[in-house]
Design an enzyme around this catalytic site. Structure first.
Site, PDB file in Angstrom:
ATOM      1  N   LYS A 175      -0.163   5.574   3.939  1.00 34.62           N
ATOM      2  CA  LYS A 175      -1.452   7.052   4.310  1.00 34.62           C
ATOM      3  C   LYS A 175      -0.729   7.910   3.274  1.00 34.62           C
ATOM      4  O   LYS A 175      -1.682   8.738   2.984  1.00 34.62           O
ATOM      5  CB  LYS A 175      -0.771   7.451   5.242  1.00 34.62           C
ATOM      6  CG  LYS A 175      -1.298   6.145   6.590  1.00 34.62           C
ATOM      7  CD  LYS A 175      -0.977   7.765   7.530  1.00 34.62           C
ATOM      8  CE  LYS A 175      -0.946   5.881   8.612  1.00 34.62           C
ATOM      9  NZ  LYS A 175      -0.514   6.717  10.056  1.00 34.62           N
ATOM     10  N   LYS A 223       4.509   0.107  -0.839  1.00 29.47           N
ATOM     11  CA  LYS A 223       3.246  -0.513   0.472  1.00 29.47           C
ATOM     12  C   LYS A 223       2.742   0.183   0.655  1.00 29.47           C
ATOM     13  O   LYS A 223       2.219   1.652   0.084  1.00 29.47           O
ATOM     14  CB  LYS A 223       4.080  -0.431   1.152  1.00 29.47           C
ATOM     15  CG  LYS A 223       4.427   1.040   1.850  1.00 29.47           C
ATOM     16  CD  LYS A 223       5.625   1.358   3.325  1.00 29.47           C
ATOM     17  CE  LYS A 223       5.473   2.560   3.694  1.00 29.47           C
ATOM     18  NZ  LYS A 223       6.369   2.614   5.043  1.00 29.47           N
ATOM     19  N   LYS A 258      10.770   9.667   1.815  1.00 23.70           N
ATOM     20  CA  LYS A 258       9.768  11.197   1.586  1.00 23.70           C
ATOM     21  C   LYS A 258      10.348  11.865   1.357  1.00 23.70           C
ATOM     22  O   LYS A 258       9.997  12.258   0.813  1.00 23.70           O
ATOM     23  CB  LYS A 258       9.713  10.863   3.637  1.00 23.70           C
ATOM     24  CG  LYS A 258       8.685   9.336   4.471  1.00 23.70           C
ATOM     25  CD  LYS A 258       8.083  10.193   5.219  1.00 23.70           C
ATOM     26  CE  LYS A 258       7.086   9.600   5.445  1.00 23.70           C
ATOM     27  NZ  LYS A 258       6.506   9.786   6.806  1.00 23.70           N
TER      28      LYS A 258
END
Ligand code: TYM
Length: 345
Positions: free
Chosen positions: A207, A204, A114
């Site tokens: 969102k 993956k 992230k």
């Protein structure tokens, strides 16, 4: 058994969340025995670890609550709440920060993913996020935590923190070896541990993927679902007749595994029916299975999300119950650390 799990209220609930986690939450709730308890929460405190729009967070939290109820979480049987209404989550996180080691947090792959190339500019919250996640489950003495594969490392960290805290601070009241925290076990569905993006079988479904075409959202209507499946990336080969033939074909493997999980059959069964067929035949069948299962969820979701008052009431009730369950553990953690609080806390 005490079952605890959470989901971030950012973005839509997608097929990866549903198959990797929420479907299992519902199954565990439905199979719950007398004396067991399920707590499911919206991880709104986690949502502030990344840039977010404050004005949208509350609506997103209510919407995610509606999505969970639409999927089958029953607020009469499970305790459904948002973290921000249970201050014990933040309090316990701070108490556990004294036990978590920098080296442990440095190994967390989600922080690396992230923060990307901007490590120095990432928030401290993004770095200490796994400690809050540990607090989320340890606070309730969770025994089982149903999650997708990507959360496994965070759960292992929660166990390490619990173990070190118990070792360092447990058993001070003459109760040798007294455990303050229960070590939680992750429950990961083997068949849907990791649902992949429809645009890239090696990433993956998430969102945060900028492409809407990469994921199926629970709020998508039938046409959108069919279109996303039709446009899903594949390869030019027909489907193999056995799972071994899916090796090195991540997109094909992902679509087969989605079909199998949604239809409640094995990959072998799917390939027995579709082996030798091209995607032109398989994709419409997959789209139909998705529409059949997600259609009713999506209509319930649309109805529920309009009733903000009811959703507010559900979360307020859940928070009240969660605060009660959390209290003894939080008290024990303060006490074990030698922190004195006046009466009335
Ligand atoms: P979140 O909000 O990213 O995802 C919620 C749940 O969905 C699972 N999941 C997937 N499973 C399979 N395939 C995928 N592509 C996929 N994408 C998401 C996740 O594994 C998760 O179970 N940090 C957590 C939220 C959290 C939490 C907790 C979970 C906060 N505190 C305590 C368990 C216990 C998160 O961001 O999940």
């Amino acid at each position: 058994m005490r079952i605890v799990s959470g989901i971030q209220p950012t973005g839509n609930l997608h097929l990866g969340n549903y198959l990797g986690a929420i479907r299992n939450w519902v199954r565990m709730q439905d199979a719950m025995e007398e004396g067991s308890q399920c707590l499911f929460f919206l991880a709104d405190l986690h949502a502030i670890s990344m840039p977010h729009v404050p004005a949208d967070l509350n609506a997103a939290t209510l919407e995610m609550a509606a999505a969970l109820v639409a999927c089958g979480i029953d607020p009469e049987r499970s305790i459904l709440f948002n973290q921000a209404q249970v201050p014990a989550h933040s309090e316990l996180q701070w108490l556990l920060n004294g036990t978590a080691r920098m080296g442990w947090l440095n190994r967390m792959t989600q922080f690396k993913d992230k923060s990307g190339k901007n490590r120095e500019g990432a928030s401290a919250a993004l770095f200490t996020y796994p400690v809050l996640q540990a607090a989320d489950v340890l606070l309730y003495q969770a025994t089982h935590v149903p999650v997708g594969e990507d959360q496994k490392q965070h759960l292992e960290l929660a166990r390490d923190i619990a173990q070190k805290f118990n070792n360092d601070f447990g058993g001070q009241d003459g109760l040798a070896g007294e455990e303050i925290f229960t070590l939680p076990d992750p429950i990961i569905p083997p068949e849907a541990a990791r649902i992949m993006s429809l645009r890239d079988g090696t990433a993956k479904m998430s969102k945060s993927d900028p492409s809407e075409m990469s994921r199926i959202n629970l709020s998508d209507d039938a046409d959108t679902i069919m279109q996303k499946v039709r446009k899903a990336k594949t390869d030019p080969e027909p489907l193999p007749s056995e799972p071994a033939g899916l090796e090195g074909r991540p997109e094909a493997a992902n679509l087969v595994s989605i079909y199998a999980t949604m239809a409640g059959v094995s990959a072998e069964d799917v390939l027995r029916d579709f082996g030798g067929e091209g995607f032109g035949k398989f994709k419409p069948a997959l789209g139909n299975v998705l529409v059949e299962t997600l259609g009713p969820i999506s209509s319930r979701f649309t109805e529920l999300k309009a009733d903000r008052e009811e959703l507010d009431a559900i979360l307020a009730r859940g928070a009240l119950e969660a605060r009660e369950i959390a209290r003894p553990t939080l008290d024990a953690a303060y006490k074990a650390l030698g922190l004195v609080r006046g009466s009335g806390m």
